[in-house]
Write a protein that holds these residues in place. Sequence first.
Motif, PDB file in Angstrom:
ATOM      1  N   UNK A  50       0.730  -1.149  -0.070  1.00 46.13           N
ATOM      2  CA  UNK A  50       0.152  -0.090   0.148  1.00 46.13           C
ATOM      3  C   UNK A  50       0.822   1.336  -0.237  1.00 46.13           C
ATOM      4  N   UNK A  51       1.903   1.156   0.787  1.00 47.90           N
ATOM      5  CA  UNK A  51       2.762   2.324   0.858  1.00 47.90           C
ATOM      6  C   UNK A  51       3.615   2.744  -0.538  1.00 47.90           C
ATOM      7  N   UNK A  52       4.004   1.625  -1.240  1.00 47.67           N
ATOM      8  CA  UNK A  52       4.507   1.784  -2.500  1.00 47.67           C
ATOM      9  C   UNK A  52       3.355   2.202  -3.499  1.00 47.67           C
ATOM     10  N   UNK A  53       2.464   1.788  -3.256  1.00 42.75           N
ATOM     11  CA  UNK A  53       1.398   2.230  -4.242  1.00 42.75           C
ATOM     12  C   UNK A  53       1.141   3.717  -4.201  1.00 42.75           C
ATOM     13  N   UNK A  54       1.044   4.235  -2.899  1.00 45.79           N
ATOM     14  CA  UNK A  54       1.073   5.592  -2.920  1.00 45.79           C
ATOM     15  C   UNK A  54       1.969   6.463  -3.691  1.00 45.79           C
ATOM     16  N   UNK A  55       3.201   6.018  -3.469  1.00 42.78           N
ATOM     17  CA  UNK A  55       4.401   6.519  -4.258  1.00 42.78           C
ATOM     18  C   UNK A  55       4.214   6.579  -5.677  1.00 42.78           C
ATOM     19  N   UNK A  56       3.650   5.226  -5.924  1.00 45.01           N
ATOM     20  CA  UNK A  56       3.608   5.077  -7.657  1.00 45.01           C
ATOM     21  C   UNK A  56       2.329   5.833  -8.197  1.00 45.01           C
TER      22      UNK A  56
END
Length: 721
Positions: free
Chosen positions: A375-381
């Motif tokens: 989820x945290x990676x998705x926010x960055x992407x």
Amino acid sequence: MSMHTPYAPGAVSRRSFLKVAAAAGGSLMVGFWPGEGEAATAMASAPADLNAFIAIGADDSIVLTMPKVEMGQGTYTSIPMLIAEELEVDMDKIALRHAPPDAKVYGAPFGDQFTGGSLTIRTMFEPMRQTGAAARMVLVQAAATQWGVTADSCRAEHGEVIHAASGRRLKYGQLAAAAAKLPAPQKIALKDAKDYKLIGKPLKRLDAKGKTDGTAQFGIDAQVKGLKVAVVAASPVIGGKLKSVNDAKARKLRGVRQVVKLDNAVAVVADNYWYAKQGLAALDIKWDEGKYAKLTTDEVRTTMVAALAKPGHIARNDGDALKTLAADSKRVEAQYINPMLAHATMEPMNCTVHVKGDGTAEIWTGSQVPARARDDAAKVLGLAPDKVTLHNHLIGGGFGRRLYTDYVVQAAAIAKQVKSPVKLVWSREEDIQHCLFRGLYAHAVSASLGADGKPVAFSHKIAGPSNLAAFAPGWLKDGLDIDNVEGSDIFSYDIPNMRSEYTQEDGPVPTAFWRGVGPTRNMTVLESFMDELALKAGQDPLAYRLALLDKQPRAAHVLKQAAQLANWGEQLPPRSGRGIALMRAWGTYLAQVVDVTVSDDGEVAVKRVVCAVDCGVVVNPDTVAAQIQSGINYGLTAGLFGAITLKDGRVEQSNFHDYPILRMSQAPQIDVHIVHSSEAPGGIGEPGTAGVGAALTNAVFAATGVRVRELPLRPELLKKA
């Protein structure tokens, strides 16, 4: 990592988590969910291989999906043992797979998918057995229906259902399709402990073969077609930012493909790690050091000590300790400091990310919190979580460090600017200097002794950062970080006036959970101070403790066991010492006796550690012993060597030459005695670490007469006069 939670391990009802689903190919899938309702319905309709723990194929294959991650602690053997015990299958017939990131499915009973806190067996002991039993029951019912007999006339064993009267038998694979159509059982029959075939037995670890023949895949082993490797340099100063970078020389080097700038770091992307390292060394980087450019360890220590004078949250307040202490001019007082520590996992931080051109991304890494990482990676992407696929791997050491997603977020930020898949690998220097550290904590302890030497009042005040406030603020109890007081709030001794208090003091240093967290710090302080009180009372440290444990038989028993096995009380040579300490946390009672010798130059050698542990029902005694041995060596590393220090806002340590790890030649003989118990399972991943610190300092005092109140041990203070 340690944490109390508002959820009891048994809070999930049997009926609320069992679902039985048919998968393609006629296999049986059994899933586990934290509750009924819309979320559970949605999961039941999802692809079965995403929400089941047990898959039994028509070919007799048995695949178990692990709800917790394996980072060396033995989870990938103990959880299969729980399931297989009730499912009635042989361990050598089982295949395992990592759970995908899905907090709704794999987050029970907390609603957060994580591995830590010595919680795995405590929370999974009954649910995983129920999952296995439910699958066994529908398989038996499917066979009984086919044969036209009652289910109670059949039994399951070794992956088959047998009708005792006729001798007929069917393998699970032959029954899977029919069993998948049956409803989940309303009542689940679990075995009596006397009938266990696996639980309590010293079984070989299922992950051992792959880890010895090299086939086991860790995050750092991930390989993708077209993969590039990135190395990174983050601001050397805490809180610093990137000002500028001249990358002209780096771009001319062989294999260097790209230089990526981030807010507080710069990365070089190359064909392999070596080329990337060469490129990074060629960069001319200028940093905006920010307001913490002069920060030192002494400044952090002064801040935490000053915070002891501030009011805090009360964790325990039996009687009126403060009044009793104030009235006693002869009260015993001391101040202890826990230093900052790095995790120093054997597998450094790494993450592979491929941002594709179709609006999706894939991630390969090892994380203790796979759903959070996704989820945290998705926010960055800038992507929805369902557009990001995360493949979790075996972890080469977690210790709480991989409960955080900073390295995944950083990898995603780099990959967002790179067209090919990219693997970010932190160097050991980057790993140690940009760790999320165990914070520095200050402790004030005081006690008033009665005429018999027993404490009639005891106060423990803690000041330091709150990891729980950042990681899971919902788990704070009326503002109290219950992790930071764990061990202190349930201090076992019978003291009529007992007070435990915590003052939150956060600072600029990024902090995180570290193996054993609250109890590791608190038990080191409290059990060292108990030795100080025994000395003040003129009594033997063991006898002093036992006199205060009439109401705690489990605690008294492990103390007696450890002392007996260690030959407590025997005469030792000069400059040799023996220390004892009690640890109670995570539902486990543990006592350790440490033997040391101290050279005339002040160098400490730990010769032997004897440990007695009562952790309730034991799933795999080999795993329990291994975890205690591991925890002791991890704790001794910290006690003998471990300290992260700051100068000019920078971490001074950089690699194992100045942040040493206990070597095999330095490791002591460790004897572990496991107490047979029918109590509920306790945690075992962290007690060994939490229990050894005070036993070490007490042994050093016995050898030298020097009381150590701030670790690590310093030879210059222990030299022979």
